[in-house]
Design a protein around this motif. Structure first.
Motif, PDB file in Angstrom:
ATOM      1  N   ASP A 726       0.854  -1.186   0.000  1.00 52.38           N
ATOM      2  CA  ASP A 726       0.000   0.000   0.000  1.00 52.38           C
ATOM      3  C   ASP A 726       0.889   1.235   0.000  1.00 52.38           C
ATOM      4  N   ALA A 727       0.516   2.251  -0.769  1.00 56.02           N
ATOM      5  CA  ALA A 727       1.290   3.490  -0.841  1.00 56.02           C
ATOM      6  C   ALA A 727       0.338   4.669  -0.996  1.00 56.02           C
ATOM      7  N   THR A 728       0.656   5.769  -0.310  1.00 58.63           N
ATOM      8  CA  THR A 728      -0.153   6.983  -0.381  1.00 58.63           C
ATOM      9  C   THR A 728       0.754   8.187  -0.602  1.00 58.63           C
ATOM     10  N   PHE A 729       0.413   8.978  -1.621  1.00 58.33           N
ATOM     11  CA  PHE A 729       1.177  10.175  -1.964  1.00 58.33           C
ATOM     12  C   PHE A 729       0.224  11.363  -1.920  1.00 58.33           C
ATOM     13  N   SER A 730       0.609  12.406  -1.184  1.00 55.71           N
ATOM     14  CA  SER A 730      -0.274  13.558  -1.022  1.00 55.71           C
ATOM     15  C   SER A 730       0.526  14.838  -1.238  1.00 55.71           C
ATOM     16  N   PHE A 731      -0.075  15.774  -1.970  1.00 58.32           N
ATOM     17  CA  PHE A 731       0.603  17.040  -2.230  1.00 58.32           C
ATOM     18  C   PHE A 731      -0.432  18.133  -2.482  1.00 58.32           C
ATOM     19  N   PRO A 732      -0.096  19.377  -2.144  1.00 54.35           N
ATOM     20  CA  PRO A 732      -1.021  20.498  -2.368  1.00 54.35           C
ATOM     21  C   PRO A 732      -0.657  21.287  -3.617  1.00 54.35           C
ATOM     22  N   ILE A 733      -1.633  22.037  -4.105  1.00 55.66           N
ATOM     23  CA  ILE A 733      -1.388  23.093  -5.087  1.00 55.66           C
ATOM     24  C   ILE A 733      -1.913  24.365  -4.431  1.00 55.66           C
ATOM     25  N   GLN A 734      -1.061  24.997  -3.662  1.00 56.96           N
ATOM     26  CA  GLN A 734      -1.491  26.088  -2.799  1.00 56.96           C
ATOM     27  C   GLN A 734      -2.095  27.253  -3.575  1.00 56.96           C
ATOM     28  N   LYS A 735      -1.572  27.477  -4.758  1.00 51.98           N
ATOM     29  CA  LYS A 735      -2.048  28.612  -5.537  1.00 51.98           C
ATOM     30  C   LYS A 735      -3.533  28.499  -5.837  1.00 51.98           C
ATOM     31  N   PHE A 736      -4.021  27.264  -5.978  1.00 48.17           N
ATOM     32  CA  PHE A 736      -5.421  27.040  -6.311  1.00 48.17           C
ATOM     33  C   PHE A 736      -6.223  26.489  -5.125  1.00 48.17           C
ATOM     34  N   GLY A 737      -5.631  26.525  -3.926  1.00 46.61           N
ATOM     35  CA  GLY A 737      -6.345  26.044  -2.754  1.00 46.61           C
ATOM     36  C   GLY A 737      -6.733  24.587  -2.853  1.00 46.61           C
ATOM     37  N   SER A 738      -5.877  23.774  -3.446  1.00 48.80           N
ATOM     38  CA  SER A 738      -6.226  22.389  -3.727  1.00 48.80           C
ATOM     39  C   SER A 738      -5.237  21.425  -3.083  1.00 48.80           C
ATOM     40  N   ARG A 739      -5.682  20.189  -2.925  1.00 53.02           N
ATOM     41  CA  ARG A 739      -4.816  19.112  -2.440  1.00 53.02           C
ATOM     42  C   ARG A 739      -5.211  17.816  -3.124  1.00 53.02           C
ATOM     43  N   ARG A 770      -7.035   4.660  -5.026  1.00 49.09           N
ATOM     44  CA  ARG A 770      -7.958   5.703  -4.589  1.00 49.09           C
ATOM     45  C   ARG A 770      -7.350   7.063  -4.895  1.00 49.09           C
ATOM     46  N   LEU A 771      -8.112   7.889  -5.562  1.00 53.76           N
ATOM     47  CA  LEU A 771      -7.693   9.245  -5.884  1.00 53.76           C
ATOM     48  C   LEU A 771      -8.670  10.214  -5.244  1.00 53.76           C
ATOM     49  N   ARG A 772      -8.131  11.208  -4.546  1.00 53.69           N
ATOM     50  CA  ARG A 772      -8.986  12.208  -3.910  1.00 53.69           C
ATOM     51  C   ARG A 772      -8.456  13.604  -4.241  1.00 53.69           C
ATOM     52  N   TYR A 773      -9.401  14.487  -4.568  1.00 56.17           N
ATOM     53  CA  TYR A 773      -9.062  15.882  -4.858  1.00 56.17           C
ATOM     54  C   TYR A 773      -9.933  16.775  -3.977  1.00 56.17           C
ATOM     55  N   ASP A 774      -9.288  17.694  -3.269  1.00 57.03           N
ATOM     56  CA  ASP A 774     -10.011  18.641  -2.410  1.00 57.03           C
ATOM     57  C   ASP A 774      -9.714  20.059  -2.868  1.00 57.03           C
ATOM     58  N   TYR A 775     -10.777  20.848  -2.937  1.00 55.60           N
ATOM     59  CA  TYR A 775     -10.650  22.245  -3.342  1.00 55.60           C
ATOM     60  C   TYR A 775     -11.408  23.122  -2.342  1.00 55.60           C
ATOM     61  N   ARG A 776     -10.819  24.273  -2.062  1.00 46.34           N
ATOM     62  CA  ARG A 776     -11.465  25.177  -1.126  1.00 46.34           C
ATOM     63  C   ARG A 776     -11.252  26.621  -1.559  1.00 46.34           C
ATOM     64  N   TYR A 777     -12.332  27.371  -1.591  1.00 47.43           N
ATOM     65  CA  TYR A 777     -12.251  28.791  -1.907  1.00 47.43           C
ATOM     66  C   TYR A 777     -12.719  29.587  -0.688  1.00 47.43           C
ATOM     67  N   LYS A 778     -11.742  30.141   0.007  1.00 48.50           N
ATOM     68  CA  LYS A 778     -11.999  30.938   1.207  1.00 48.50           C
ATOM     69  C   LYS A 778     -12.940  30.194   2.136  1.00 48.50           C
ATOM     70  N   GLU A 779     -13.918  30.903   2.699  1.00 46.25           N
ATOM     71  CA  GLU A 779     -14.917  30.267   3.564  1.00 46.25           C
ATOM     72  C   GLU A 779     -16.253  30.126   2.845  1.00 46.25           C
ATOM     73  N   VAL A 780     -16.199  30.238   1.510  1.00 45.48           N
ATOM     74  CA  VAL A 780     -17.431  30.273   0.728  1.00 45.48           C
ATOM     75  C   VAL A 780     -17.771  28.909   0.143  1.00 45.48           C
ATOM     76  N   PHE A 781     -16.776  28.241  -0.412  1.00 49.14           N
ATOM     77  CA  PHE A 781     -17.071  27.017  -1.160  1.00 49.14           C
ATOM     78  C   PHE A 781     -15.948  26.005  -0.961  1.00 49.14           C
ATOM     79  N   ASP A 782     -16.330  24.757  -0.801  1.00 49.69           N
ATOM     80  CA  ASP A 782     -15.344  23.680  -0.792  1.00 49.69           C
ATOM     81  C   ASP A 782     -15.962  22.469  -1.463  1.00 49.69           C
TER      82      ASP A 782
END
Length: 928
Positions: A726-739, A770-782
């Motif tokens: 089993d292997a898990t790799f996680s990284f952010p894209i801070q410019k777009f508020g994503s992980r 398993r692939l997961r994508y998280d996005y967040r825009y301020k406190e308005v939308f995630d």
């Protein structure tokens, strides 16, 4: 068009040219690199956060995509004065600040207090620490919703938690036990906004923690570290709701934490299939776990008359059936003084469970396949009381005592009606059965452990004695009424009307003595000895009912007494160095079994001797990169059920018979675990390889009578091999508020199956990801998107045409939108796909949930919520399994569509009145 493209490219290049990168290296006063220093940039106009970063293991940091304006640079590091400077940005694209020296803190006056809750994941030796503020959850969410957001952590719909591919067995709160060992009682009842950090680690045994000698006993554990403001006050949630189809849900949790004391009160009532506790608890109360491990194959987990314990099963990630649940309890932890600490809890739950199941199983035989079909309806009730207590007392600086005790009382009742049939490969009916069963019973279980630990004046020299006692007393009565028709030789009808009474008494006690001696140069020797004795007394009496007379059936009845005795002595050597430690050793185990089958007038007397080597190795490449290797051997003795040569005909077309000639299985297990985290880039990677080789493996042999009744019997085969990665790799894209989080796993298992006394090879391979994508825009939308796909193939040596290939796929999408500050729209989609390439079967189940909330009262502590659950009304659950010689699919009823209006009140949310969420990127908050 061409001119427009050229213009857009020019504008893009111009905007990129306006961005700069700031770099530097953080060191101490003697120029040693400081890893993990917090680097933040503030706007001089309003001190708002612009961007941030962290230094790597060389002390270097890099912050990209910055405007060419002035900044306030602040750097913090625990134990050092805060560095502050006004940056005048140059015209160059890269601004290198060179060496930045930091000096030890002399005073805390006039400092800017910076809470460094900015890095989402940190690895501290063998602990993975998640910053809860970096992973946004909805208002009034519980801890389970928070865990679903963490990279490397998975939460099944039944609440089972896995971290880096391993199941989490225990949850603690601020290092303290919370309602015993049931993880769900914490994850489904504590509010997510009370959590500061989530720490995942392998909890060692008390003995290993004390002596420093790794004994290989570990539990995957999560510790929930509370926010500071929650440790000195009262907090919790109260909620209630009513819905269509007479649905209701009520839940409350109240927590008062203060220095040295924790008090939590929980309560819940609902008929919406929500459980606040674990299936494993039921199984341990009723003996279900022992049945699952006894080699009875899938018979014991079918939703039919054989499942007499009334265990709530989970099918295909959904809770099967319709459940009504009432539960409540209290947890109290108290530090009386520096020497004495008490952890106690009481929990009660009652479950009413209605299950409607259809089973389709193809049995692969050398002379043709046999198709088994069954429809069953089961009504279960289960009431349970559980008390846990842990008392730890330090007698003096050299001696301590720890006592752990748990007492459970359980009452179950189960009523089942079923219709079953077997057809041959040509579709010709071989037999059928229509019947009903009922059973009721109770059980009491006591487990207690007392550990005395002593430290000698010489550092590293220790002595400990550990004593354990376990007592179980259970009684169960049952009735069975069935009509069986066999068509293999004409038509033969067999009517069964039986009643049974079973009493089971088990007493187990053991003692372990461990002594460690320092050998110098940070080397230690441990000698240990363990004695354990298990006494079992089973009395099962079956009576045939004939004309209202009860006739004793000796062939189905059983009186069994057994005495298992274990002696184990071992030596282990531990070496400790600056960046690694090594433990290796071996034990000699002698096992004696004396059994008495009273009704059969048969004695069982066996003895086994095994050498059990062990090795553990930890290597720290740096503070954020670690490697661990474990090698262990173990012996799995046959259980009582496996050794009894008595027929269990609870399922009339599927019998089970024990085997008194079973030998213990001997297993070698090796595990390699690697984890790393780059603090400057917030990139994490976890991986492991787990390999097990089992000699004399115990498997379930299948055979059939002339009437095509299946008989399952545990037998030994030469070996079984299983490799899991089993292997898990996680990284952010801070410019777009994503992980992004990407996981992959591969399992390969080869063994031997036995059909009609003929052995043949079997190979199972599972590939998943398993692939997961998280996005967040301020406190308005995630929003979050994920896909979990599993491909399993099963190849049979004896019959290639029986090879199986099937897929299980789960796609999810979640989104939350805040509008007009006090309204929130939430939606979730779970799309389940079950597909068999062998049978061309495909079942898709879309599950859609929608809700709208209006936040009320001060600090949004009140929430009025309207929701629709399972909008498309898909009230079905599916499970498919390929095993040693069959493929099985099971469908069950599940909760359909309902609408609900709820009100939720967060108690004392004003402790965090601003709802302090991190700024964009979810990484940091600053208090000035």
């Amino acid at each position: 068009m061409k001119r427009l493209l050229i213009f857009l490219l020019f504008i893009t290049q111009l905007s990129l040219a306006q961005k700069i990168t700031i770099t530097g290296q953080v060191v101490d006063s003697v120029s040693h690199a400081l890893q993990g220093a917090t680097v933040i940039l503030l706007n001089p106009k309003d001190s708002s956060l612009v961007n941030f970063g962290a230094s790597n293991n060389s002390g270097q940091f890099e912050i990209k995509n910055l405007e060419k304006i002035e900044y306030i640079l602040k750097i913090t590091y625990v134990g050092y004065k805060t560095y502050s400077s006004l940056l005048h940005v140059t015209e160059s694209e890269v601004m290198d600040l060179g060496l930045i020296k930091m000096y030890p803190a002399q005073t805390k006056l006039d400092e800017v207090v910076i809470q460094s809750e900015k890095i989402p994941v940190v690895i501290k030796r063998d602990t993975i620490e998640y910053n809860a503020l970096a992973f946004k959850t909805n208002q009034n969410s519980n801890v389970e919703e928070l865990l679903k957001k963490l990279p490397g952590v998975e939460v099944d719909n039944d609440g089972t938690i896995r971290s880096q591919g391993e199941q989490v067995k225990r949850i603690t709160v601020d290092g303290k036990t919370f309602f015993g060992t049931d993880p769900k009682l914490a994850t489904r009842n504590l509010p997510a906004d009370a959590i500061d950090k989530v720490q995942v680690f392998d909890k060692k045994s008390d003995q290993a923690t004390f002596s420093g000698i790794d004994d290989g006993q570990r539990e995957k554990t999560i510790n929930l570290e509370l926010k500071e403001e929650k440790r000195n006050g009262i907090f919790g949630n109260v909620q209630g709701g009513v819905g269509t189809d007479d649905r209701f849900a009520a839940k409350a949790n109240l927590n008062r934490f203060r220095k040295g004391q924790q008090l939590s009160v929980l309560g819940m009532a609902n008929n919406t299939n929500e459980q606040g506790f674990s299936m494993e608890e039921y199984m341990s109360f009723t003996g279900g776990a022992q049945q699952l491990m006894s080699g009875r194959g899938q018979v014991s987990v079918q939703l039919n008359s054989n499942n007499q314990s009334g265990i709530p099963l989970n099918i295909g990630g959904r809770n099967s059936g319709i459940m009504t649940n009432y539960a409540g309890g209290v947890n109290f932890n108290n530090e009386f003084n520096k020497k004495t600490e008490l952890n106690t809890s009481y929990f009660y739950n009652y479950l009413d469970h209605d299950i409607d199941a259809t089973t389709e199983r193809t049995n692969y035989l050398s002379n043709g396949n046999l198709q088994f079909n069954q429809h069953s309806r089961q009504l279960n009730t289960n009431a349970n009381h559980r008390v846990n207590a842990t008392l730890e007392h330090k007698l003096d600086s050299m001696n301590s005592l720890k006592m752990v005790t748990s007492v459970t009382y359980n009452e179950t009742e189960s009523n089942t009606k079923s219709e079953s049939q077997n057809l041959d490969a040509g579709g010709i009916l071989q037999n059928e059965s229509i019947g009903s069963t009922s059973s009721a019973g109770s059980s009491v279980n006591l487990n207690t452990n007392l550990l005395w630990r002593h430290r000698f004046s010489r550092k590293g020299r220790t002595l400990s004695v550990n004593g354990q006692l376990s007592v179980t007393d259970s009684d169960r009565d049952g009735d069975q009424n069935a009509t069986n028709i066999y068509y293999t030789e004409g038509e033969m009808v067999n009517n069964v009307l039986q009643t049974n009474i079973q009493e089971t008494n088990t007493v187990s006690y053991s003692g372990t003595l461990s002594y460690t001696e320092p050998l110098g140069k940070r080397r230690y020797l441990e000698a240990n000895y363990t004695f354990r004795q298990n006494l079992n007394d089973v009395d099962k009496r079956v009576y045939d009912v004939e004309n209202e007379d009860y006739v004793f059936n000796s062939s189905l009845s059983n009186q069994y007494k057994s005495d298992y005795q274990y002696h184990r002595a071992g030596l282990n050597l531990r070496m400790v160095r600056s960046n690694y430690n090594l433990t290796f050793g071996s034990s000699l185990q002698q096992t004696y079994l004396d059994g008495d089958l009273i009704l059969l007038d048969q004695k069982i007397s066996k003895s086994y001797q095994n050498i059990l080597p062990v090795a553990h190795f930890n290597y720290d490449f740096s503070t954020t990169k670690h490697l661990r290797f474990d090698y262990e051997t173990s012996v799995q003795e046959p259980t009582i059920q496996q050794l009894q040569p008595v027929v269990d005909n609870s399922d009339q077309l599927n019998w089970y018979i024990g085997n008194p000639n079973l030998r213990p299985a001997y297993a070698h297990n090796a595990r390699l675990n690697f984890m790393t985290f780059e603090p400057g880039k917030f990139v994490s990677f976890f991986a492991f390889v787990d390999a097990t080789y089992t000699k004399n493996s115990i498997t379930t042999a299948q055979s059939y009578t002339e009437e095509q009744v299946r008989i399952s019997t545990p037998v030994n085969v030469s070996s079984n091999t299983r490799i899991n990665t089993d292997a898990t790799f996680s990284f952010p894209i801070q410019k777009f508020g994503s992980r992004f989080s990407l996981s992959a796993n591969v399992t390969r298992q080869s063994g031997v199956n036995v059909v009609e006394e003929v052995e043949s090879g079997i190979l199972q391979k599972t590939y998943g990801g398993r692939l997961r994508y998280d996005y967040r825009y301020k406190e308005v939308f995630d929003a979050s998107l994920s896909a979990n796909i599993s491909r399993q193939s099963t190849d049979y040596e004896f019959n290639k045409s029986s090879n199986q290939l099937y897929f299980n796929k789960t796609y999810t999408a979640e989104a939350n939108l805040t509008i007009l500050k006090n309204y929130q729209l939430s939606s979730s989609l779970e799309y389940l796909v079950y597909e068999s390439k062998t049978t061309d079967y495909k079942q898709s189940i879309p599950l859609v949930n929608l809700s709208i909330s209006r936040f009320l009262l001060k600090a949004k502590s009140g929430e009025l919520k309207f929701s629709v659950n399972n909008l498309l009304d898909k009230n079905i659950g599916v499970s498919q399994t390929a095993d040693v010689n069959y493929f099985q699919r099971q469908t069950t009823n599940s909760l359909g569509r309902y609408y609900m209006v709820s009100f939720i009140y967060a108690i004392n949310k004003q402790l965090n009145p601003m709802g302090m969420r991190p700024p964009r990127g979810g990484m940091m908050r600053i208090i000035r």
